[in-house]
Motif scaffolding. Sequence first.
Motif, PDB file in Angstrom:
ATOM      1  N   ASP A 263      52.052  41.495  45.942  1.00 34.99           N
ATOM      2  CA  ASP A 263      52.799  42.617  45.425  1.00 34.99           C
ATOM      3  C   ASP A 263      51.931  43.467  45.746  1.00 34.99           C
ATOM      4  N   GLY A 264      51.658  43.861  46.963  1.00 34.52           N
ATOM      5  CA  GLY A 264      50.802  45.058  47.449  1.00 34.52           C
ATOM      6  C   GLY A 264      49.436  45.062  47.114  1.00 34.52           C
ATOM      7  N   VAL A 265      49.014  44.145  46.195  1.00 42.05           N
ATOM      8  CA  VAL A 265      47.640  44.295  45.665  1.00 42.05           C
ATOM      9  C   VAL A 265      46.692  43.336  46.751  1.00 42.05           C
ATOM     10  N   LEU A 266      45.587  43.760  47.113  1.00 45.70           N
ATOM     11  CA  LEU A 266      44.757  43.104  47.832  1.00 45.70           C
ATOM     12  C   LEU A 266      43.555  42.416  46.902  1.00 45.70           C
ATOM     13  N   TYR A 267      43.634  40.872  47.288  1.00 43.07           N
ATOM     14  CA  TYR A 267      42.770  40.204  46.262  1.00 43.07           C
ATOM     15  C   TYR A 267      41.689  39.653  47.196  1.00 43.07           C
ATOM     16  N   VAL A 268      40.435  39.349  46.620  1.00 42.51           N
ATOM     17  CA  VAL A 268      39.295  38.848  47.090  1.00 42.51           C
ATOM     18  C   VAL A 268      39.184  37.334  46.336  1.00 42.51           C
ATOM     19  N   SER A 269      39.375  36.302  46.967  1.00 43.56           N
ATOM     20  CA  SER A 269      39.221  34.829  46.344  1.00 43.56           C
ATOM     21  C   SER A 269      39.675  34.941  45.080  1.00 43.56           C
ATOM     22  N   GLY A 270      40.958  35.402  44.998  1.00 41.78           N
ATOM     23  CA  GLY A 270      41.877  35.527  43.653  1.00 41.78           C
ATOM     24  C   GLY A 270      41.523  36.582  42.741  1.00 41.78           C
ATOM     25  N   VAL A 271      40.602  37.629  43.208  1.00 41.21           N
ATOM     26  CA  VAL A 271      40.215  38.562  42.225  1.00 41.21           C
ATOM     27  C   VAL A 271      40.639  39.971  42.629  1.00 41.21           C
ATOM     28  N   PRO A 272      41.388  40.894  41.988  1.00 43.95           N
ATOM     29  CA  PRO A 272      41.827  42.135  42.742  1.00 43.95           C
ATOM     30  C   PRO A 272      40.497  42.998  43.373  1.00 43.95           C
ATOM     31  N   LEU A 273      40.575  43.748  44.453  1.00 41.95           N
ATOM     32  CA  LEU A 273      39.704  44.052  45.216  1.00 41.95           C
ATOM     33  C   LEU A 273      38.722  44.922  44.522  1.00 41.95           C
ATOM     34  N   ALA A 274      39.279  45.770  43.653  1.00 36.93           N
ATOM     35  CA  ALA A 274      38.623  46.835  42.759  1.00 36.93           C
ATOM     36  C   ALA A 274      37.814  46.111  41.407  1.00 36.93           C
ATOM     37  N   GLU A 275      38.042  44.858  41.196  1.00 35.33           N
ATOM     38  CA  GLU A 275      37.299  43.985  40.099  1.00 35.33           C
ATOM     39  C   GLU A 275      36.097  43.231  40.795  1.00 35.33           C
ATOM     40  N   SER A 276      36.442  42.973  42.021  1.00 33.25           N
ATOM     41  CA  SER A 276      35.428  42.060  42.650  1.00 33.25           C
ATOM     42  C   SER A 276      34.042  42.746  42.926  1.00 33.25           C
ATOM     43  N   PRO A 277      32.980  41.931  43.367  1.00 30.73           N
ATOM     44  CA  PRO A 277      31.538  42.683  43.464  1.00 30.73           C
ATOM     45  C   PRO A 277      31.698  43.625  44.679  1.00 30.73           C
ATOM     46  N   MET A 278      32.701  43.618  45.560  1.00 29.81           N
ATOM     47  CA  MET A 278      32.943  44.459  46.639  1.00 29.81           C
ATOM     48  C   MET A 278      33.047  46.049  46.124  1.00 29.81           C
ATOM     49  N   ARG A 279      33.406  46.272  44.808  1.00 24.10           N
ATOM     50  CA  ARG A 279      33.484  47.436  44.389  1.00 24.10           C
ATOM     51  C   ARG A 279      32.153  48.530  44.298  1.00 24.10           C
ATOM     52  N   PHE A 280      31.017  47.591  44.375  1.00 25.54           N
ATOM     53  CA  PHE A 280      29.684  48.129  44.348  1.00 25.54           C
ATOM     54  C   PHE A 280      29.093  48.458  45.741  1.00 25.54           C
ATOM     55  N   HIS A 281      29.992  48.341  46.601  1.00 29.28           N
ATOM     56  CA  HIS A 281      29.491  48.401  48.063  1.00 29.28           C
ATOM     57  C   HIS A 281      28.805  49.991  48.375  1.00 29.28           C
ATOM     58  N   PRO A 282      27.506  49.862  48.822  1.00 27.34           N
ATOM     59  CA  PRO A 282      26.868  51.068  48.951  1.00 27.34           C
ATOM     60  C   PRO A 282      27.500  52.034  50.170  1.00 27.34           C
ATOM     61  N   LEU A 283      28.156  51.489  50.990  1.00 29.93           N
ATOM     62  CA  LEU A 283      28.721  52.234  52.171  1.00 29.93           C
ATOM     63  C   LEU A 283      30.451  52.485  51.989  1.00 29.93           C
ATOM     64  N   ASN A 284      30.951  51.374  51.589  1.00 34.77           N
ATOM     65  CA  ASN A 284      32.325  51.124  51.352  1.00 34.77           C
ATOM     66  C   ASN A 284      32.822  50.845  49.912  1.00 34.77           C
ATOM     67  N   PRO A 285      32.579  51.667  49.072  1.00 31.71           N
ATOM     68  CA  PRO A 285      33.073  51.452  47.868  1.00 31.71           C
ATOM     69  C   PRO A 285      34.445  50.851  47.444  1.00 31.71           C
ATOM     70  N   MET A 286      34.903  49.961  46.722  1.00 28.46           N
ATOM     71  CA  MET A 286      36.217  49.382  46.859  1.00 28.46           C
ATOM     72  C   MET A 286      36.611  49.690  45.330  1.00 28.46           C
ATOM     73  N   THR A 287      37.434  50.802  45.249  1.00 29.42           N
ATOM     74  CA  THR A 287      37.739  51.134  43.713  1.00 29.42           C
ATOM     75  C   THR A 287      39.284  51.032  43.450  1.00 29.42           C
ATOM     76  N   GLU A 288      40.011  50.648  44.663  1.00 34.26           N
ATOM     77  CA  GLU A 288      41.644  50.434  44.422  1.00 34.26           C
ATOM     78  C   GLU A 288      41.893  49.132  44.946  1.00 34.26           C
ATOM     79  N   SER A 289      42.946  48.478  44.272  1.00 33.17           N
ATOM     80  CA  SER A 289      43.136  47.329  44.838  1.00 33.17           C
ATOM     81  C   SER A 289      44.572  47.269  45.376  1.00 33.17           C
ATOM     82  N   GLU A 290      45.514  48.329  44.955  1.00 25.65           N
ATOM     83  CA  GLU A 290      46.798  48.434  45.496  1.00 25.65           C
ATOM     84  C   GLU A 290      47.162  49.318  46.510  1.00 25.65           C
ATOM     85  N   ILE A 291      47.194  48.579  47.720  1.00 26.11           N
ATOM     86  CA  ILE A 291      47.312  49.084  49.079  1.00 26.11           C
ATOM     87  C   ILE A 291      48.038  50.358  49.201  1.00 26.11           C
ATOM     88  N   PRO A 292      49.322  50.502  48.854  1.00 27.26           N
ATOM     89  CA  PRO A 292      50.024  51.709  48.843  1.00 27.26           C
ATOM     90  C   PRO A 292      49.469  52.759  48.063  1.00 27.26           C
TER      91      PRO A 292
END
Length: 211
Positions: free
Chosen positions: A127-156
Amino acid sequence: LYIGCIADDFTGAGDAASFLRKGGLKTVYVSGERLRDYSPADDVEAIVIALKCRSIPAAEAVQQTSEACRWLLARGAQHIYYKYCSTFDSTPAGNIGPVTDALMKLCGTAYTVLCPALPVNGRTVQDGVLYVSGVPLAESPMRFHPLNPMTESEIPKLMAAQSRWPSYALRLAELYGPEAALKETLSARCAESEGFTLAVDYCEDRDGARI
């Protein structure tokens, strides 16, 4: 030259090269810094250019990827594949939107597919949402990345903040629906805008084949 791949880092370039080789294409991996010194053999079917542009300002990333794209097109590349990280910078400062815009212009295409999914590594799009191992990107540990913060899961939505063109989700029902209906949808999008991107659902390998 069947495919010219531009990768945003060396690891991603290695991944792309291995997949292309596994798919049966005679593939060459070359650093973007060595392009001036490299002349591909006539029987090479895929070239993967490794850049270091994932975490640099958008203008610099556009310059590097555009140079690589021109180099590939000058050598007859039939398809251009931009290999970015499946967990990319989703802030307005991210460079995937500007790079995509620039590559679309160079290739003269009205639209392109956004495919950050890689099911074997737990990256899927639904549904246009990027998941990391079943978790929306912005709710995954990736949201804390120091160089590439991931704060939005819906690609559009994240592309809306980065790209000059609109972006739309293309769901599985449309992907596997009648081809005529999909073509009609694409034609309508082309009539509405000079350019656009499609975030296509991709949950398993067969979806990739369908895309």
